[in-house]
Design a protein around this motif. Structure first.
Motif, PDB file in Angstrom:
ATOM      1  N   UNK A  48     -34.014  -0.935  28.090  1.00  0.00           N
ATOM      2  CA  UNK A  48     -32.562  -0.957  28.179  1.00  0.00           C
ATOM      3  C   UNK A  48     -32.140  -2.327  28.690  1.00  0.00           C
ATOM      4  N   UNK A  49     -31.280  -2.975  27.943  1.00  0.00           N
ATOM      5  CA  UNK A  49     -30.784  -4.287  28.330  1.00  0.00           C
ATOM      6  C   UNK A  49     -29.301  -4.203  28.648  1.00  0.00           C
ATOM      7  N   UNK A  50     -28.890  -4.923  29.669  1.00  0.00           N
ATOM      8  CA  UNK A  50     -27.481  -5.060  30.005  1.00  0.00           C
ATOM      9  C   UNK A  50     -27.020  -6.421  29.502  1.00  0.00           C
ATOM     10  N   UNK A  51     -25.823  -6.462  28.937  1.00  0.00           N
ATOM     11  CA  UNK A  51     -25.264  -7.725  28.479  1.00  0.00           C
ATOM     12  C   UNK A  51     -23.750  -7.615  28.423  1.00  0.00           C
ATOM     13  N   UNK A  52     -23.098  -8.741  28.244  1.00  0.00           N
ATOM     14  CA  UNK A  52     -21.649  -8.742  28.114  1.00  0.00           C
ATOM     15  C   UNK A  52     -21.264  -8.220  26.731  1.00  0.00           C
ATOM     16  N   UNK A  53     -20.269  -7.342  26.702  1.00  0.00           N
ATOM     17  CA  UNK A  53     -19.834  -6.779  25.425  1.00  0.00           C
ATOM     18  C   UNK A  53     -19.365  -7.872  24.469  1.00  0.00           C
ATOM     19  N   UNK A  54     -18.691  -8.876  24.982  1.00  0.00           N
ATOM     20  CA  UNK A  54     -18.200  -9.952  24.108  1.00  0.00           C
ATOM     21  C   UNK A  54     -19.365 -10.652  23.398  1.00  0.00           C
ATOM     22  N   UNK A  55     -20.508 -10.794  24.085  1.00  0.00           N
ATOM     23  CA  UNK A  55     -21.680 -11.421  23.465  1.00  0.00           C
ATOM     24  C   UNK A  55     -22.328 -10.493  22.449  1.00  0.00           C
ATOM     25  N   UNK A  56     -22.398  -9.216  22.770  1.00  0.00           N
ATOM     26  CA  UNK A  56     -22.939  -8.246  21.813  1.00  0.00           C
ATOM     27  C   UNK A  56     -22.118  -8.289  20.533  1.00  0.00           C
ATOM     28  N   UNK A  57     -20.812  -8.346  20.679  1.00  0.00           N
ATOM     29  CA  UNK A  57     -19.938  -8.391  19.513  1.00  0.00           C
ATOM     30  C   UNK A  57     -20.101  -9.703  18.744  1.00  0.00           C
ATOM     31  N   UNK A  58     -20.084 -10.816  19.447  1.00  0.00           N
ATOM     32  CA  UNK A  58     -20.140 -12.131  18.798  1.00  0.00           C
ATOM     33  C   UNK A  58     -21.480 -12.407  18.122  1.00  0.00           C
ATOM     34  N   UNK A  59     -22.559 -11.907  18.702  1.00  0.00           N
ATOM     35  CA  UNK A  59     -23.902 -12.215  18.191  1.00  0.00           C
ATOM     36  C   UNK A  59     -24.636 -10.967  17.710  1.00  0.00           C
ATOM     37  N   UNK A  60     -23.867  -9.985  17.248  1.00  0.00           N
ATOM     38  CA  UNK A  60     -24.459  -8.707  16.850  1.00  0.00           C
ATOM     39  C   UNK A  60     -25.577  -8.877  15.825  1.00  0.00           C
ATOM     40  N   UNK A  61     -25.386  -9.725  14.838  1.00  0.00           N
ATOM     41  CA  UNK A  61     -26.401  -9.921  13.796  1.00  0.00           C
ATOM     42  C   UNK A  61     -27.687 -10.528  14.342  1.00  0.00           C
ATOM     43  N   UNK A  62     -27.596 -11.220  15.474  1.00  0.00           N
ATOM     44  CA  UNK A  62     -28.783 -11.791  16.107  1.00  0.00           C
ATOM     45  C   UNK A  62     -29.465 -10.791  17.037  1.00  0.00           C
ATOM     46  N   UNK A  63     -28.774  -9.722  17.385  1.00  0.00           N
ATOM     47  CA  UNK A  63     -29.276  -8.758  18.359  1.00  0.00           C
ATOM     48  C   UNK A  63     -29.784  -7.489  17.690  1.00  0.00           C
ATOM     49  N   UNK A 104     -11.313   1.318  16.824  1.00  0.00           N
ATOM     50  CA  UNK A 104     -10.913   2.477  16.010  1.00  0.00           C
ATOM     51  C   UNK A 104     -11.062   3.788  16.777  1.00  0.00           C
ATOM     52  N   UNK A 105     -11.945   3.803  17.764  1.00  0.00           N
ATOM     53  CA  UNK A 105     -12.156   5.000  18.584  1.00  0.00           C
ATOM     54  C   UNK A 105     -11.366   4.955  19.893  1.00  0.00           C
ATOM     55  N   UNK A 106     -10.570   3.911  20.071  1.00  0.00           N
ATOM     56  CA  UNK A 106      -9.793   3.701  21.303  1.00  0.00           C
ATOM     57  C   UNK A 106     -10.693   3.653  22.536  1.00  0.00           C
ATOM     58  N   UNK A 107     -11.844   3.012  22.379  1.00  0.00           N
ATOM     59  CA  UNK A 107     -12.783   2.824  23.494  1.00  0.00           C
ATOM     60  C   UNK A 107     -12.645   1.391  23.984  1.00  0.00           C
ATOM     61  N   UNK A 108     -12.456   1.248  25.276  1.00  0.00           N
ATOM     62  CA  UNK A 108     -12.401  -0.070  25.884  1.00  0.00           C
ATOM     63  C   UNK A 108     -13.566  -0.174  26.869  1.00  0.00           C
ATOM     64  N   UNK A 109     -14.694  -0.716  26.411  1.00  0.00           N
ATOM     65  CA  UNK A 109     -15.838  -0.812  27.312  1.00  0.00           C
ATOM     66  C   UNK A 109     -15.571  -1.780  28.458  1.00  0.00           C
ATOM     67  N   UNK A 110     -16.289  -1.568  29.545  1.00  0.00           N
ATOM     68  CA  UNK A 110     -16.233  -2.533  30.630  1.00  0.00           C
ATOM     69  C   UNK A 110     -16.820  -3.846  30.117  1.00  0.00           C
ATOM     70  N   UNK A 111     -16.713  -4.905  30.885  1.00  0.00           N
ATOM     71  CA  UNK A 111     -17.171  -6.207  30.393  1.00  0.00           C
ATOM     72  C   UNK A 111     -18.673  -6.213  30.098  1.00  0.00           C
TER      73      UNK A 111
END
Length: 132
Positions: A92-107, A73-80
Motif C-alpha cells: 500500500x502506497x500513500x501519495x498525493x491525489x494530484x500526482x496520482x491524477x497527473x501521472x496515472x499512466x506512469x503509475x 462524477x461520483x461527487x467524491x472529494x478525496x483528501x490531499x
C-alpha cells in the motif's frame, strides 16, 4: 511502488523526480478496520468487490482517462493524500491525489495492476481494474 515504475518514469521523464510516495506497513494502514471488517488481505479485497458497482462508460485504458473525472462524477472529494492498494493489500502506497491524477499512466499499468484508491475517511473506495 514497484521499482520498474520508478525506472520507467526516469526514462520517460528525464530530469524529473518521481512524485512523492511512501509505502505503508500493514499496521499503519489498518484498512480492514476502517472498512468495518476484520478480514485481511484477500478478504478485504472481497469485501470491496462485494460492495462495488461497475461504472458504465468508464475506461481506464483510454489515453485521456484521469481518475479525477471519475471522482468528480461520483461527487467524491478525496483528501490531499490517498492510499493506493496494489492487489491484495500486500503493498500500500500513500501519495498525493494530484500526482496520482497527473501521472496515472506512469503509475497504473493496465496489464499488471488492479488497484484500490481510498483516503483516510474511507467512506468510499474506487477500484480500477482491467476488463478481463
Amino acid at each position: 511502488m514497484h521499482a520498474v515504475k520508478l525506472e520507467n518514469f526516469a526514462r520517460d521523464h528525464p530530469g524529473r523526480a518521481f512524485p512523492w510516495f511512501r509505502t505503508l506497513d500493514a499496521g499503519e494502514a489498518r484498512l480492514a478496520a476502517k472498512l468495518g471488517t476484520d478480514a485481511d488481505g484477500e478478504g478485504v479485497v472481497r469485501v470491496i468487490f462485494d460492495r462495488s458497482r461497475l461504472l458504465a462508460n468508464v475506461d481506464a485504458d483510454d489515453d485521456t482517462f484521469e481518475p479525477k473525472s471519475v471522482f468528480d462524477s461520483l461527487s467524491i472529494q478525496p483528501t490531499s493524500k490517498v492510499v493506493v492498494n496494489w492487489y491484495h493489500f500486500d503493498q500500500i502506497d500513500e501519495m498525493h491525489f494530484r500526482d496520482l491524477n497527473a501521472f496515472f499512466a506512469d503509475i497504473w499499468y493496465p496489464a499488471a495492476d488492479d488497484i484500490d484508491i481510498l483516503d483516510e475517511t474511507p467512506s468510499w473506495v474506487v477500484s480500477i481494474r482491467t476488463r478481463r
